[in-house]
Design a protein around this motif. Structure first.
Motif, PDB file in Angstrom:
ATOM      1  N   ARG A 136      51.125  -1.143  45.859  1.00 59.52           N
ATOM      2  CA  ARG A 136      50.531  -0.355  46.209  1.00 59.52           C
ATOM      3  C   ARG A 136      49.134   0.106  45.824  1.00 59.52           C
ATOM      4  NH1 ARG A 136      55.918   2.997  45.236  1.00 59.52           N
ATOM      5  NH2 ARG A 136      55.407   3.380  42.722  1.00 59.52           N
TER       6      ARG A 136
ATOM      7  N   ASN B  79      44.808   2.805  47.354  1.00 62.11           N
ATOM      8  CA  ASN B  79      44.226   2.084  48.544  1.00 62.11           C
ATOM      9  C   ASN B  79      43.266   1.592  49.039  1.00 62.11           C
ATOM     10  OD1 ASN B  79      44.733   5.443  47.604  1.00 62.11           O
ATOM     11  ND2 ASN B  79      42.789   5.499  46.831  1.00 62.11           N
TER      12      ASN B  79
ATOM     13  N   LYS C  79      44.506  -5.199  45.985  1.00 62.26           N
ATOM     14  CA  LYS C  79      46.821  -5.609  46.283  1.00 62.26           C
ATOM     15  C   LYS C  79      45.844  -7.142  46.601  1.00 62.26           C
ATOM     16  CE  LYS C  79      47.049  -2.297  49.155  1.00 62.26           C
ATOM     17  NZ  LYS C  79      45.691  -1.662  49.530  1.00 62.26           N
TER      18      LYS C  79
ATOM     19  N   THR D 215      47.176  -8.620  58.194  1.00 68.39           N
ATOM     20  CA  THR D 215      47.471  -7.772  58.401  1.00 68.39           C
ATOM     21  C   THR D 215      47.932  -7.040  59.567  1.00 68.39           C
ATOM     22  OG1 THR D 215      45.532  -6.843  57.341  1.00 68.39           O
ATOM     23  CG2 THR D 215      45.702  -4.897  58.817  1.00 68.39           C
TER      24      THR D 215
ATOM     25  N   ASP E 236      52.117  -7.467  54.753  1.00 67.09           N
ATOM     26  CA  ASP E 236      51.644  -6.672  55.059  1.00 67.09           C
ATOM     27  C   ASP E 236      51.731  -5.838  55.635  1.00 67.09           C
ATOM     28  OD1 ASP E 236      48.432  -4.649  56.080  1.00 67.09           O
ATOM     29  OD2 ASP E 236      47.570  -5.933  55.063  1.00 67.09           O
TER      30      ASP E 236
ATOM     31  N   TYR F 152      50.522  -2.375  56.529  1.00 70.56           N
ATOM     32  CA  TYR F 152      49.829  -1.339  56.694  1.00 70.56           C
ATOM     33  C   TYR F 152      49.636  -1.282  58.196  1.00 70.56           C
ATOM     34  CZ  TYR F 152      45.473   1.547  56.853  1.00 70.56           C
ATOM     35  OH  TYR F 152      44.559   2.268  57.237  1.00 70.56           O
TER      36      TYR F 152
ATOM     37  N   GLU G 168      52.485  -5.510  50.494  1.00 72.46           N
ATOM     38  CA  GLU G 168      50.950  -4.528  50.708  1.00 72.46           C
ATOM     39  C   GLU G 168      51.743  -3.838  51.393  1.00 72.46           C
ATOM     40  OE1 GLU G 168      47.391  -5.766  51.297  1.00 72.46           O
ATOM     41  OE2 GLU G 168      47.548  -7.762  50.530  1.00 72.46           O
ATOM     42  N   TRP G 169      51.402  -2.659  50.774  1.00 77.10           N
ATOM     43  CA  TRP G 169      51.030  -0.853  51.341  1.00 77.10           C
ATOM     44  C   TRP G 169      52.829  -0.742  51.336  1.00 77.10           C
ATOM     45  CZ3 TRP G 169      47.641   2.041  51.887  1.00 77.10           C
ATOM     46  CH2 TRP G 169      45.570   1.287  52.100  1.00 77.10           C
TER      47      TRP G 169
ATOM     48  N   GLY H 194      54.776   1.838  49.652  1.00 72.48           N
ATOM     49  CA  GLY H 194      55.073   2.883  49.376  1.00 72.48           C
ATOM     50  C   GLY H 194      56.505   3.381  48.979  1.00 72.48           C
TER      51      GLY H 194
END
Length: 143
Positions: free
Chosen positions: A34, A36, A41, A62, A77, A79, A104-105, A107
């Motif tokens: 996590r 920005n 990451k 991505t 990822d 995102y 990644e990401w 949350g």
């Protein structure tokens, strides 16, 4: 029960941190990354891949959501797709595979998803500093 530790380091010292995290995770595990945009990451994933002895070029998945490396490293990822897109992609079953799953990401909403399915996980929060990064690692111990 959780083990929490924090460290500040630059890219040159990232391999030592990666080694500590890998040792804490054991032979496999899910680690939510996590931070920005441009927090580091993917740089962390590259250092992890190097530690595992992987020779392939590591890039952020991505648009493909998942890059799998030699059955040892699974790099996600979420995102672009979000939690709903991740579930619709059918990738939840990948977490049953042995190896390291770096997301990644990942949350709070993704944590709830993992909890719902009973998937153990740990977290790494990355905060950029002028020439270093602050890493907060939470390794969750599961019985």
């Amino acid at each position: 029960m959780s083990l929490v530790y924090e460290e500040v380091c630059d890219l040159a010292h990232l391999p030592a941190l990666v080694t500590k995290i890998k040792e804490a995770l054991g032979d496999s595990g899910v680690l939510l990354l996590r931070g920005n945009l441009a927090s580091g990451k993917t740089a962390f994933v590259k250092a992890f891949a190097t530690l595992l002895g992987l020779k392939e070029a590591i890039s952020s998945p991505t648009f493909s959501i998942l890059q799998e490396y030699d059955g040892k490293l699974f790099h996600y990822d979420i995102y672009q797709c979000g939690v709903e897109g991740f579930v619709q992609s059918g990738l939840m079953e990948k977490f049953e595979s042995d190896g390291y799953h770096l997301v990644e990401w990942g949350g709070a909403e993704f944590e709830k998803l993992l909890q719902h399915y009973g998937v153990p996980y740990s977290t790494l929060d990355i905060t950029p500093l002028p020439s270093q990064r602050h890493y907060k690692v939470t390794i969750h111990a599961y019985a």
